[in-house]
Motif scaffolding. Structure first.
Motif, PDB file in Angstrom:
ATOM      1  N   MET A  83      -2.840  -5.315   1.631  1.00  9.36           N
ATOM      2  CA  MET A  83      -2.840  -4.748  -0.150  1.00  9.36           C
ATOM      3  C   MET A  83      -3.336  -2.465  -0.200  1.00  9.36           C
ATOM      4  SD  MET A  83      -5.831  -6.761  -2.525  1.00  9.36           S
ATOM      5  CE  MET A  83      -7.211  -6.396  -1.333  1.00  9.36           C
ATOM      6  N   ARG A  84      -3.470  -1.948   1.103  1.00  2.00           N
ATOM      7  CA  ARG A  84      -3.355  -1.309   2.032  1.00  2.00           C
ATOM      8  C   ARG A  84      -2.113  -0.923   1.808  1.00  2.00           C
ATOM      9  NH1 ARG A  84      -6.533   0.207   5.375  1.00  2.00           N
ATOM     10  NH2 ARG A  84      -9.030   0.267   3.581  1.00  2.00           N
ATOM     11  N   ALA A  85      -1.343  -1.308   2.857  1.00  2.00           N
ATOM     12  CA  ALA A  85      -0.141  -0.828   3.170  1.00  2.00           C
ATOM     13  C   ALA A  85       1.253  -0.736   2.176  1.00  2.00           C
ATOM     14  CB  ALA A  85       0.628  -1.897   3.904  1.00  2.00           C
ATOM     15  N   LEU A  86       0.867  -1.989   0.610  1.00  2.00           N
ATOM     16  CA  LEU A  86       1.891  -1.758  -0.265  1.00  2.00           C
ATOM     17  C   LEU A  86       1.526  -0.955  -1.064  1.00  2.00           C
ATOM     18  CD1 LEU A  86       4.365  -3.792  -1.356  1.00  2.00           C
ATOM     19  CD2 LEU A  86       2.811  -5.014  -2.604  1.00  2.00           C
ATOM     20  N   ALA A  87       0.061  -0.707  -1.008  1.00  2.00           N
ATOM     21  CA  ALA A  87       0.051   0.718  -2.342  1.00  2.00           C
ATOM     22  C   ALA A  87       0.252   1.639  -1.584  1.00  2.00           C
ATOM     23  CB  ALA A  87      -1.432   0.693  -2.469  1.00  2.00           C
ATOM     24  N   TYR A  88       0.154   2.263  -0.156  1.00  2.00           N
ATOM     25  CA  TYR A  88       0.867   3.266   0.325  1.00  2.00           C
ATOM     26  C   TYR A  88       2.026   3.273   0.193  1.00  2.00           C
ATOM     27  CZ  TYR A  88      -4.281   4.181   2.189  1.00  2.00           C
ATOM     28  OH  TYR A  88      -5.637   4.296   2.139  1.00  2.00           O
TER      29      TYR A  88
END
Lengths: 594, 594
Positions: B356-361
């Motif tokens: 999730m963090r990767a997609l958000a960033y």
């Protein structure tokens, strides 16, 4: 706040069409427990649940049980409702007639239990724990102990508790440290017990604590734990409560949910030692606990069904009333139930609540058949089914209840997050059910280890064959719906069988690889068993439709089964994939890399 | 209660290896915003989050914000921490330098936002809402309005609110009824607004309310809503707060979570009418709101990431400390992290938090590229990506956070249900994130309708091609792990493409059939995008391993990607199945049969 209306017609449908009420009422001694009695009992229980118990749910949540000057104050109305419950005789409906009960089959008792749990989970825990203490004494107590306690526990005039957990001994009871020192005809108990449900209160004139503790010479580990009965008030010669025993409520937990239920920390033996009496033989306490576990775990599984039903009713009622936005294909603003995604959420709740209920009641009927079937081989066969399905009902229904209760909040939108709406309470209350009476991980290890691997999947593979035969029968019915239902169910059964055989093989190579998949396997089995019951429900409904009966009710059963087949059953693919391919990745990471 | 430690190394890994920090810092004006600055900002923000904000989380939950004699008392320590926050200049890190901000790229600002939200979600909402008000005025305010308010909002000396919702107007803002009556150079606002986050407090000397209301001659529906700025205290000629405006806090909501954040019911115009000033042109208020929505929705998506991270850290710390039972393959009792199912739960939390963090960033970086790429065509292309992925980050990350926070409770066993443990708060706090700033259903309709169907899936199909190319590159790397990762990702991409084409076709037949699958489709896209990022992360880690660097960190990235591929990505099959086959069953049941 929506009202709770006991789903009597749905319950009777499951009891009669899926769980074999006719077969159960053909068993010796249950000749009267047929459809007529079932309907009467459920109607009356539904009325009591809706009118007397359900109004306690919000009050219990807001007020909570509180410890004031060493005394537990239960929420407003709880004591009065409990006394009505006792007077009406609801406590003992499945208990032996010898002690004042009604000896009804589990198939009648469990739907009634579901109602109490839907109406107010926190309240329902009091009779549930009483039932546990009652069964411990019924199966393992001396005649004197039975005479002293059972009638009072059956009637509910006294309540019971189960004292297992200690701070260092939760899932692993081998770590229990409480001590029992012999003295005359009794023992002095010393130790601290936590998470004791309804562990202290003044609602009844006595509380009968069942307590695990170690004798001085006991072996270490699980084989050195004994069971004791420790009444809050010692009994006078005439059997009435007398001297206060040395057990004190030290504190109540501040919990996420079930606020109405006092969860006590109990200190045994702060002064001279609490007087307790050995139940059964020394060092067999844990074994005795396990004999009662099927009932307790099935009851907690029912909590998953019950909260799902309550959350569904509340969300459905809100979705019918709340006007917001113009749904596709509609001319003007209308109730949100018209929005496709709201329907999807409600159907996800409804279809799973129905599937869970069916599997739970079917398991209850297996208990009855295991208890009273005239053929000992059949009794054994049904007992194996009960052993197999109990962790599934417990684990799958409670895990699914998390999803259902959370969707219940979501259907309400912003109002769902406001406590006064009531939807959030169901989510908070539900959250304990996957934890107590054995976490989902514990259930899954039981399912995989004791119930599957130990017998190379014998009972399970036989169940799969029965599912296949039932599915084939449904697939042969006239109509595209039945062809679809059977096709989806057959895919899921194949996944289940493949995963089962994979785990049996994996365990022979390295048990860790098998147990890494235990919870996904439990969810797989629950999902597929749910599908099996939904397929059977659709077929039963079709028979009524063919006979020209009440179309709407039976048509909805088929549509709900189709929804389950299209939306829920495909999860079996994912669970099976994880079981077959996921173990190495679960075990790969070094502990320090988390 | 576990400490929060900002995962700076994980964040920098995503920023540098996956989101293209180098590319962003090559954009005009961001030449200094490279790895060195990023590391410095994240270290300092991490320290502030851990030391100043994180301790507020429990206090805020226990005390809550309370309305006392018409004044809002925020929890102990909130005001002091907020003043430190303002002094340190954290409020304006991505705001324009012209008004005192630092103009940092979103790719640097969003990780910092994640930290505030992990540390204390309730606290973080105050600067987040201020940001919303600030952007409304920045994009649509007059120069006078900008001069009056922006510097104070950028610094955080004044806070801002967004007043959209009314009792009858939630997801459907066309139903807004608040009125704005023209008077001299301003308007008099009348109406009641609910769910106003940080709607009233005395932490700062003024609050700048942005309010949706209707002009007397406004057309009905969404095209008749205007935007007004309504300060709590009207400004004196010198710009300082003067007379109290006619807006009152009537009550605060009693919520499931985020207790520290005052959620106000605001009454505008109980006496003469609240004085407000029109922002932008009449009747374009809703349109202006939509221009700010990408930022706000991405921020709420980050809340899903942030709570997942915090819940994971807490569960991991507990699993390392709590000794219970002997795990398979171990000689004696040890920490529960050794049990396969505890590992499975922790890996389910960890792998999804990272995905999730990767997609958000990555989406944050697309925002930066959309803002400052030198090629207008590229700007447009990235803007389309942002539009497409924003509802996915919002919907998928917040829905996944429900699962992660719930697992966090489960890892704790019985202790998870006890409020003092802190795990339950994350679950309660998380529960709002799928609801506010547009429910998951609203996000899914946006994704499917505006972002996919309207352009026949153009942006999405291009994204799929990029995923395929990335996956092919990873699959060509040396090693069985990469072959496996690519194979699993390719299966998932194929499911995504099939479901996309199915929906485009279905919508042309009957839009209801398509929209019945909108949420499962959003979850499908999120899951597959997460897998895409995990595959990329594994490849980036491999490059470092090949260069002989810090093996444990990069090895864990590959193992975590493998877990995601084996456990999470298979859910794509189920979501795709539901999208393709589930619509009819969703729509089948008669409303009366629910």
């Amino acid at each position: 706040m929506s009202q709770y209306v006991a789903p009597v017609r749905d319950m009777l449908f499951v009891m009669q069409e899926l769980a074999g009420l006719a077969e159960v009422s053909a068993l010796p001694g249950w000749e009267d427990a047929g459809a007529e009695l079932a309907e009467a009992v459920l109607e009356e229980a539904g009325r009591f649940a809706g009118e007397v118990i359900a109004p306690l749910n919000v009050v219990g949540d807001r007020e909570g049980s509180r410890l004031v000057d060493g005394k537990v104050a239960v929420p407003t109305g709880f004591a009065e409702a409990y006394h009505q419950f006792v007077e009406a005789g609801w406590g003992g409906i499945s208990s032996p007639e010898a002690f004042g009960g009604q000896s009804l089959p589990q198939l009648l008792a469990k739907p009634v239990t579901e109602m109490w749990k839907s109406a107010c989970l926190a309240f329902s825990l009091c009779p549930m724990l009483t039932q546990g203490a009652l069964e411990a004494l019924l199966h393992h107590g001396t005649p004197e102990q039975q005479n002293a306690y059972l009638a009072k526990l059956v009637s509910g005039e006294w309540t019971g508790t189960m004292n297992l957990t200690e701070p260092q001994a939760g899932s692993d009871l081998s770590a229990v440290r409480s001590r029992a020192m012999p003295e005359d005809d009794h023992y002095r108990i010393f130790g601290s017990k936590i998470f004791i449900t309804w562990g202290e209160h003044d609602v009844t004139e006595n509380i009968v604590h069942l307590v695990l503790a170690r004798l001085p010479d006991a072996p270490a580990g699980v084989k050195g734990i004994s069971l004791f009965v420790v009444p809050k008030y010692l009994l006078n010669a005439d059997g009435t409560p007398g001297t206060r025993n040395d057990v004190q409520c030290v504190s109540l937990e501040h919990k996420l949910g079930i606020h109405g239920s006092p969860t006590a920390v109990l200190a045994f033996g702060e002064s001279a030692g609490a007087i307790g009496y050995l139940v059964g033989e020394p060092n067999r306490g844990l074994e005795y606990m396990f004999t009662m576990m099927n009932h307790a775990r099935l009851a907690v599984g029912l909590e998953g069904v019950a909260i799902s039903e309550r959350a569904y009713q509340q969300a459905r009622d809100y979705a019918r009333e709340r006007v917001q936005g113009r749904a596709l294909g509609h001319e003007s603003a209308g109730p949100i139930i018209r929005h496709p995604d709201v329907r999807r959420m409600l159907m996800t709740m409804k279809s799973q609540a129905e599937a869970m209920r069916a599997l739970a009641y079917v398991t209850a009927a297996y208990m009855d058949l295991a208890a009273r079937h005239t053929d000992p081989a059949e009794r054994a066969r049904y007992q194996s089914r009960v052993e197999l399905l109990t962790p599934v009902v417990k684990g799958w229904c409670t895990e699914t209840a998390q999803e259902v209760a959370s969707l219940g909040v979501q259907v309400h939108g912003g109002m769902g997050f406001i406590e006064e709406t009531g939807a959030a309470q169901h989510l908070r209350d539900a959250r304990i059910t996957t934890i107590y009476e054995g976490t989902t991980g514990i259930q899954a290890n039981d399912l995989l280890g004791r119930k599957t691997l130990r017998e190379q999947g014998r009972t399970l593979l036989a169940l799969i064959e029965e599912m296949r035969a039932d599915t084939a029968r449904v697939g042969a019915l006239d109509g595209e719906a039945f062809r679809q239902l059977a096709a989806a169910q057959n895919v899921a059964i194949k996944e289940l069988e493949g995963a089962t055989r994979h785990l049996i093989d994996a365990a022979s190579v390295d048990p860790q690889l098998a147990f890494a998949g235990a919870v996904p396997y439990l969810m797989l089995l629950g999902t597929v068993c749910g599908g099996w019951q939904m397929v059977r429900a659709a077929a039963a409904a079709q028979a009524h439709l063919a006979a020209g009966e009440s179309a709407a009710f039976y048509r909805a059963k088929i549509d709900t089964a189709l929804f389950y087949a299209d939306h829920i059953l495909p999860r079996a693919m994912t669970h099976a994939h994880v079981v077959r391919h996921g173990a190495r990745a679960t075990l790969a990471l070094d502990e320090s890399a988390f």
